[in-house]
Design a protein around this motif. Sequence first.
Motif, PDB file in Angstrom:
ATOM      1  N   PHE A  69     -11.953 -35.584  20.741  1.00  0.00           N
ATOM      2  CA  PHE A  69     -11.252 -36.473  19.815  1.00  0.00           C
ATOM      3  C   PHE A  69     -12.030 -36.658  18.515  1.00  0.00           C
ATOM      4  CE2 PHE A  69      -9.894 -37.781  24.102  1.00  0.00           C
ATOM      5  CZ  PHE A  69      -8.532 -37.517  23.975  1.00  0.00           C
ATOM      6  N   HIS A  70     -12.864 -35.677  18.211  1.00  0.00           N
ATOM      7  CA  HIS A  70     -13.629 -35.753  16.960  1.00  0.00           C
ATOM      8  C   HIS A  70     -12.673 -35.787  15.764  1.00  0.00           C
ATOM      9  CE1 HIS A  70     -16.989 -35.379  14.260  1.00  0.00           C
ATOM     10  NE2 HIS A  70     -16.449 -34.306  13.693  1.00  0.00           N
ATOM     11  N   GLY A  71     -12.797 -36.809  14.966  1.00  0.00           N
ATOM     12  CA  GLY A  71     -11.939 -36.961  13.804  1.00  0.00           C
ATOM     13  C   GLY A  71     -10.615 -37.633  14.069  1.00  0.00           C
ATOM     14  N   VAL A  72     -10.323 -37.943  15.328  1.00  0.00           N
ATOM     15  CA  VAL A  72      -9.072 -38.615  15.669  1.00  0.00           C
ATOM     16  C   VAL A  72      -9.268 -40.124  15.544  1.00  0.00           C
ATOM     17  CG1 VAL A  72      -7.345 -39.023  17.456  1.00  0.00           C
ATOM     18  CG2 VAL A  72      -8.424 -36.769  17.245  1.00  0.00           C
ATOM     19  N   PRO A  73      -8.444 -40.818  14.797  1.00  0.00           N
ATOM     20  CA  PRO A  73      -8.598 -42.280  14.673  1.00  0.00           C
ATOM     21  C   PRO A  73      -8.611 -42.954  16.040  1.00  0.00           C
ATOM     22  CG  PRO A  73      -6.991 -41.460  13.096  1.00  0.00           C
ATOM     23  CD  PRO A  73      -7.317 -40.311  14.007  1.00  0.00           C
ATOM     24  N   TRP A  74      -9.366 -44.017  16.122  1.00  0.00           N
ATOM     25  CA  TRP A  74      -9.524 -44.742  17.383  1.00  0.00           C
ATOM     26  C   TRP A  74      -8.180 -45.158  17.975  1.00  0.00           C
ATOM     27  CZ3 TRP A  74     -13.587 -45.498  20.541  1.00  0.00           C
ATOM     28  CH2 TRP A  74     -13.511 -46.512  21.504  1.00  0.00           C
ATOM     29  N   ASP A  75      -7.286 -45.654  17.134  1.00  0.00           N
ATOM     30  CA  ASP A  75      -6.015 -46.161  17.644  1.00  0.00           C
ATOM     31  C   ASP A  75      -5.040 -45.053  18.039  1.00  0.00           C
ATOM     32  OD1 ASP A  75      -5.444 -45.255  15.125  1.00  0.00           O
ATOM     33  OD2 ASP A  75      -4.591 -47.132  14.376  1.00  0.00           O
ATOM     34  N   GLU A  76      -5.416 -43.798  17.828  1.00  0.00           N
ATOM     35  CA  GLU A  76      -4.577 -42.681  18.243  1.00  0.00           C
ATOM     36  C   GLU A  76      -5.119 -41.974  19.487  1.00  0.00           C
ATOM     37  OE1 GLU A  76      -3.766 -39.998  15.066  1.00  0.00           O
ATOM     38  OE2 GLU A  76      -3.212 -41.595  13.654  1.00  0.00           O
ATOM     39  N   GLN A  77      -6.224 -42.443  19.996  1.00  0.00           N
ATOM     40  CA  GLN A  77      -6.798 -41.853  21.198  1.00  0.00           C
ATOM     41  C   GLN A  77      -6.127 -42.449  22.432  1.00  0.00           C
ATOM     42  OE1 GLN A  77     -11.092 -41.957  21.203  1.00  0.00           O
ATOM     43  NE2 GLN A  77     -11.220 -41.392  19.050  1.00  0.00           N
ATOM     44  N   PRO A  78      -6.099 -41.696  23.557  1.00  0.00           N
ATOM     45  CA  PRO A  78      -5.445 -42.190  24.771  1.00  0.00           C
ATOM     46  C   PRO A  78      -6.026 -43.528  25.220  1.00  0.00           C
ATOM     47  CG  PRO A  78      -6.002 -39.875  24.984  1.00  0.00           C
ATOM     48  CD  PRO A  78      -6.683 -40.359  23.738  1.00  0.00           C
ATOM     49  N   PRO A  79      -5.198 -44.479  25.610  1.00  0.00           N
ATOM     50  CA  PRO A  79      -5.705 -45.786  26.050  1.00  0.00           C
ATOM     51  C   PRO A  79      -6.754 -45.676  27.153  1.00  0.00           C
ATOM     52  CG  PRO A  79      -3.336 -45.866  25.765  1.00  0.00           C
ATOM     53  CD  PRO A  79      -3.730 -44.430  25.602  1.00  0.00           C
ATOM     54  N   LEU A  80      -6.567 -44.735  28.078  1.00  0.00           N
ATOM     55  CA  LEU A  80      -7.513 -44.605  29.183  1.00  0.00           C
ATOM     56  C   LEU A  80      -8.883 -44.170  28.695  1.00  0.00           C
ATOM     57  CD1 LEU A  80      -7.927 -44.805  32.241  1.00  0.00           C
ATOM     58  CD2 LEU A  80      -7.215 -42.406  32.412  1.00  0.00           C
ATOM     59  N   VAL A  81      -8.937 -43.448  27.577  1.00  0.00           N
ATOM     60  CA  VAL A  81     -10.217 -43.028  27.011  1.00  0.00           C
ATOM     61  C   VAL A  81     -10.867 -44.181  26.251  1.00  0.00           C
ATOM     62  CG1 VAL A  81     -11.314 -41.489  25.332  1.00  0.00           C
ATOM     63  CG2 VAL A  81      -9.592 -40.598  26.917  1.00  0.00           C
ATOM     64  N   VAL A  82     -10.074 -44.923  25.528  1.00  0.00           N
ATOM     65  CA  VAL A  82     -10.590 -46.056  24.754  1.00  0.00           C
ATOM     66  C   VAL A  82     -11.053 -47.179  25.681  1.00  0.00           C
ATOM     67  CG1 VAL A  82      -9.983 -47.836  23.073  1.00  0.00           C
ATOM     68  CG2 VAL A  82      -9.149 -45.483  22.785  1.00  0.00           C
ATOM     69  N   GLY A  83     -10.288 -47.401  26.759  1.00  0.00           N
ATOM     70  CA  GLY A  83     -10.592 -48.477  27.695  1.00  0.00           C
ATOM     71  C   GLY A  83      -9.442 -49.449  27.786  1.00  0.00           C
ATOM     72  N   VAL A  84      -8.946 -49.677  29.003  1.00  0.00           N
ATOM     73  CA  VAL A  84      -7.795 -50.552  29.185  1.00  0.00           C
ATOM     74  C   VAL A  84      -7.985 -51.438  30.412  1.00  0.00           C
ATOM     75  CG1 VAL A  84      -6.129 -49.003  28.114  1.00  0.00           C
ATOM     76  CG2 VAL A  84      -6.613 -48.781  30.554  1.00  0.00           C
ATOM     77  N   GLN A  85      -7.253 -52.532  30.425  1.00  0.00           N
ATOM     78  CA  GLN A  85      -7.163 -53.365  31.615  1.00  0.00           C
ATOM     79  C   GLN A  85      -5.941 -52.929  32.428  1.00  0.00           C
ATOM     80  OE1 GLN A  85      -7.507 -57.108  29.299  1.00  0.00           O
ATOM     81  NE2 GLN A  85      -9.139 -57.626  30.744  1.00  0.00           N
ATOM     82  N   GLU A  86      -5.739 -53.556  33.555  1.00  0.00           N
ATOM     83  CA  GLU A  86      -4.726 -53.113  34.522  1.00  0.00           C
ATOM     84  C   GLU A  86      -3.338 -52.871  33.915  1.00  0.00           C
ATOM     85  OE1 GLU A  86      -1.531 -53.253  37.337  1.00  0.00           O
ATOM     86  OE2 GLU A  86      -2.030 -54.943  36.002  1.00  0.00           O
TER      87      GLU A  86
END
Length: 210
Positions: A69-86
């Motif tokens: 995800f180099h160069g991909v904006p944070w808000d466009e990365q998969p939620p599971l990669v960024v970190g999510v709750q249930e």
Amino acid sequence: MSNDIAYPVFRTTDLALALSTARRLMEFGRCEYSEVSVYAEFRSVTEVRRVAKELPEAWFRGQAEYEEFHGVPWDEQPPLVVGVQEPGLPADPAAYEGRLPVECGLSELPVGSIEDAFTAAIGTNVGWINWEMLSWPDAPESGFQGEFKHAAVTLLFNARTRELDEPAEDHTVLVHVRSASVDGRQLREPYAYWLAEQVGLTVIGPGQRL
């Protein structure tokens, strides 16, 4: 800059006994600033979903390569990669491909707020509870000053190392002290023995560093 070293002081297959023993050691150094963090790794989608329902406040994050995800904006990365709750966990099993093991954690919580629920949820997965910002007392009869910065207790679940790279069928309690090494000898190892002895335990293996 100083580092810690953690010595195993208790090991058992009894999950409840492991937790109560770790708490007994933690209470010996607990102070008003003490806090607790938890962490676990799950190698199946089934376990991720099960634990997420039991610990809805926990954060889950899947594996990813930096270049992916180099160069991909944070808000466009998969939620599971960024970190999510249930509620934010993907429903499609395909979303977990290449993301296992999924990590789960909570940090800097009040002591007593998460330990029971986390222990009940861990199952056969590897993980830990870490109580930090404790305050170990002086041991003048042994010639050791107390410890604050590196005073901690860790309970390892289904593993024997802090890296969680040696899965086991038992659980290990570690006591942390400051690392002070001369010619390969840890000068504060006797202090770890002293701390363990104050609650009826003893060091049962070599120190572990990260």
